[in-house]
Scaffold this active site. Structure first.
Site, PDB file in Angstrom:
ATOM      1  N   SER A  93       0.998  -1.187   0.078  1.00 24.77           N
ATOM      2  CA  SER A  93      -0.093   0.059  -0.061  1.00 24.77           C
ATOM      3  C   SER A  93       1.046   1.237   0.073  1.00 24.77           C
ATOM      4  O   SER A  93       0.237   2.297  -0.358  1.00 24.77           O
ATOM      5  CB  SER A  93      -0.755  -0.002   1.128  1.00 24.77           C
ATOM      6  OG  SER A  93      -0.073  -0.074   2.427  1.00 24.77           O
ATOM      7  N   CYS A 114       3.017  -7.130   1.145  1.00 23.93           N
ATOM      8  CA  CYS A 114       2.148  -6.418   2.012  1.00 23.93           C
ATOM      9  C   CYS A 114       1.183  -7.463   2.799  1.00 23.93           C
ATOM     10  O   CYS A 114       0.869  -8.642   2.012  1.00 23.93           O
ATOM     11  CB  CYS A 114       1.061  -5.660   1.185  1.00 23.93           C
ATOM     12  SG  CYS A 114      -0.570  -5.222   2.051  1.00 23.93           S
ATOM     13  N   GLU A 173       4.031   6.128   7.649  1.00 17.62           N
ATOM     14  CA  GLU A 173       3.892   6.864   6.107  1.00 17.62           C
ATOM     15  C   GLU A 173       4.124   8.430   6.483  1.00 17.62           C
ATOM     16  O   GLU A 173       4.664   9.139   5.422  1.00 17.62           O
ATOM     17  CB  GLU A 173       2.257   6.637   5.650  1.00 17.62           C
ATOM     18  CG  GLU A 173       2.171   5.245   4.939  1.00 17.62           C
ATOM     19  CD  GLU A 173       2.908   5.322   3.621  1.00 17.62           C
ATOM     20  OE1 GLU A 173       3.051   6.074   2.988  1.00 17.62           O
ATOM     21  OE2 GLU A 173       3.318   3.879   3.531  1.00 17.62           O
TER      22      GLU A 173
HETATM   23  N1  DGL Z   1       1.997  -2.742   4.565  1.00 15.61           N
HETATM   24  C1  DGL Z   1       0.903  -3.492   4.594  1.00 15.61           C
HETATM   25  C2  DGL Z   1       0.903  -4.663   5.463  1.00 15.61           C
HETATM   26  O1  DGL Z   1       1.678  -5.326   5.421  1.00 15.61           O
HETATM   27  C3  DGL Z   1      -0.471  -2.561   4.516  1.00 15.61           C
HETATM   28  C4  DGL Z   1      -0.543  -1.619   5.858  1.00 15.61           C
HETATM   29  C5  DGL Z   1      -1.843  -0.838   5.375  1.00 15.61           C
HETATM   30  O2  DGL Z   1      -1.934  -0.046   4.321  1.00 15.61           O
HETATM   31  O3  DGL Z   1      -2.915  -0.747   6.030  1.00 15.61           O
HETATM   32  O4  DGL Z   1      -0.255  -5.347   6.071  1.00 15.61           O
END
Ligand code: DGL
Length: 281
Positions: free
Chosen positions: A11, A73, A152
């Site tokens: 994301s 992710c 972020e």
């Molecule tokens: N970095 C992602 C994960 O590993 C997504 C986090 C998000 O956008 O909520 O779950």
């Protein structure tokens, strides 16, 4: 192995923690990374939305020459991987099974904590994967939705980050976990304060290394990526890695520079809802 192309997506900047492992373990591979920053965070989204977003990104990565996909992710690994494996021929690896196996391997007392997004916790993927390997393990999962916005925003070692982390982690510490899975690829950015709060009695597991190792074995087993020269040269840096984002280029490029210590060359903004639009980075 000759150079090929591995596609990774997340994301946002979180998946760069997985890209770093690809650079370390598969230096001969060219990486195409997609950070879906126009839709971050993923953690509060529905299954349908998550599958649609991942589907579009994988399709895009394939058109850019990706011959192997690593889900960088956890949320997409937990929710979308199974569905999308059936839609594509390109082989895919996600973070959950390798991360679960690594946690079982390092856990001393079989009391494993998982911090992750709401969608990952709701999917129950880590608990299921751990129990499959070791039914006696106890799993304590906690959704920690405030962490992705902090990362972020570049808030890593601030008093605010410390306060949010303490509120999430102290109950897990009190329960007596001996291992904690960082079940979101954004969380390794917070590793230092997490380790400080939990102390040396809790081992931290970042699934990234185990995941890239699994992908590497798979790539070799399948004999994939030999002599792939099909990727477009435009926009690539000297190593040929390409970074795409669906949101603004600037903040993402500066994290690539700071975290990966490499010049990203061009970071390209792509709106997958419409015709791709390219800007310099
Ligand atoms: N970095 C992602 C994960 O590993 C997504 C986090 C998000 O956008 O909520 O779950």
């Amino acid at each position: 192995m000759a150079q090929g192309t591995v596609g990774l997506f997340d994301s946002g900047v979180g998946g760069l923690t997985v890209a770093a492992e690809v650079f370390r373990m598969l230096p001969e591979q060219r990486v195409i990374y997609f950070g879906d920053t126009a839709h971050v965070p993923y953690g509060g989204r529905s299954v349908n939305e998550l599958v649609t977003l991942a589907d579009r990104i994988i399709s895009f990565l394939c058109t850019q020459g990706a011959r192997y996909i690593i889900f960088a992710c956890n949320t997409s690994s937990a929710v979308s991987l199974q569905v999308l494996r059936d839609r594509y021929q390109v082989p895919m690896t996600g973070l959950i099974e390798p991360g679960a196996a690594e946690a079982v391997r390092v856990s001393t007392a079989g009391r494993i904590g998982v911090i992750a997004t709401e969608a990952t916790v709701r999917a129950g993927a880590y608990a299921r994967a751990i129990k499959e390997i070791s039914p006696d393990c106890e799993v304590f999962s906690k959704a920690t939705p405030q962490l992705v916005p902090l990362v972020e925003a570049g808030e890593i070692d601030t008093p605010r980050a410390e306060g949010v982390l303490r509120a999430y982690l102290e109950p897990l510490k009190e329960i007596g976990i001996d291992t904690l899975i960082l079940g979101c690829t954004h969380y390794p950015f917070l590793r230092r304060p997490i380790a400080r709060i939990l102390g040396t009695g809790v081992r931290l597991v970042d699934p990234a290394a185990a995941t890239v190792r699994a992908a590497m074995l798979n790539i070799r087993r399948l004999g994939l990526l030999p002599g792939d020269r099909s990727h477009p040269k435009t926009g690539a840096n000297s190593a040929g890695h390409l970074f795409y984002v669906s949101g603004p280029v600037g903040p993402f490029a500066s994290v690539v520079r700071r975290f990966l210590g490499c010049e990203p060359g061009l970071v390209v903004q792509v709106n997958l809802d419409h015709k791709p639009k390219t800007t310099g980075g």
